[in-house]
Motif scaffolding. Structure first.
Motif, short mmCIF file in Angstrom:
data_model
loop_
_atom_site.label_atom_id
_atom_site.label_comp_id
_atom_site.label_asym_id
_atom_site.label_seq_id
_atom_site.Cartn_x
_atom_site.Cartn_y
_atom_site.Cartn_z
N ILE A 21 0.86 -1.18 0.00
CA ILE A 21 0.00 0.00 0.00
C ILE A 21 0.90 1.23 0.00
CG2 ILE A 21 -1.66 1.35 1.35
CD1 ILE A 21 -2.83 -1.23 2.35
N LYS B 274 0.80 5.29 0.59
CA LYS B 274 0.00 6.40 1.11
C LYS B 274 0.93 7.58 1.35
CE LYS B 274 -2.91 7.87 4.96
NZ LYS B 274 -3.47 7.49 6.25
N ASP B 275 0.65 8.69 0.72
CA ASP B 275 1.44 9.92 0.87
C ASP B 275 2.93 9.68 0.62
OD1 ASP B 275 -0.86 11.34 1.53
OD2 ASP B 275 -0.64 10.92 3.66
N TRP C 211 -10.78 2.92 2.91
CA TRP C 211 -10.38 4.24 2.41
C TRP C 211 -11.24 5.33 3.04
CZ3 TRP C 211 -6.82 5.00 -1.75
CH2 TRP C 211 -6.28 3.82 -2.25
N SER C 212 -10.64 6.51 3.20
CA SER C 212 -11.36 7.69 3.65
C SER C 212 -10.74 8.91 2.99
CB SER C 212 -11.27 7.82 5.17
OG SER C 212 -11.97 8.97 5.62
N ASN C 213 -11.57 9.74 2.40
CA ASN C 213 -11.11 10.95 1.70
C ASN C 213 -10.05 10.65 0.64
OD1 ASN C 213 -12.79 12.73 3.19
ND2 ASN C 213 -11.33 12.66 4.88
N GLY C 214 -10.21 9.54 -0.06
CA GLY C 214 -9.30 9.19 -1.15
C GLY C 214 -7.97 8.61 -0.73
N LYS C 215 -7.83 8.24 0.54
CA LYS C 215 -6.57 7.67 1.03
C LYS C 215 -6.86 6.39 1.81
CE LYS C 215 -4.08 12.01 1.43
NZ LYS C 215 -3.20 12.82 2.26
N PRO C 216 -5.94 5.41 1.72
CA PRO C 216 -6.13 4.20 2.54
C PRO C 216 -5.92 4.54 4.01
CG PRO C 216 -4.02 4.13 1.38
CD PRO C 216 -4.75 5.34 0.89
N THR C 217 -6.81 4.04 4.86
CA THR C 217 -6.72 4.37 6.29
C THR C 217 -6.35 3.17 7.15
OG1 THR C 217 -9.08 4.00 6.58
CG2 THR C 217 -8.36 6.27 6.13
#
Length: 61
Positions: free
Chosen positions: A21, A23-24, A44-50
């Motif tokens: 994954i 992320k950022d 996902w939340s707000n277009g990002k994996p959480t």
């Protein structure tokens, strides 16, 4: 302010089965289910994996 284009690369072995994954700009390897059977659900939340949910099964011999 000018934005610099950064070309980030990460090498992985194609001989190893794995899930990654990103992320950022940070990559994280997700471990396989302990029994070798199961699934990983990425939330996902707000277009990002959480977070990742793990569900594994154990075969009956």
């Amino acid at each position: 302010m000018a934005q610099q284009d950064q070309d980030m690369k990460f090498e992985v072995s194609l001989s190893k089965n794995s899930t990654f994954i990103v992320k950022d700009g940070i990559i994280k390897e997700i471990k396989a289910p302990p029994t070798g059977f199961g699934k990983q659900i990425v939330c996902w939340s707000n277009g990002k994996p959480t977070h990742v949910e793990f569900n594994y099964t154990e075969p009956i011999i």
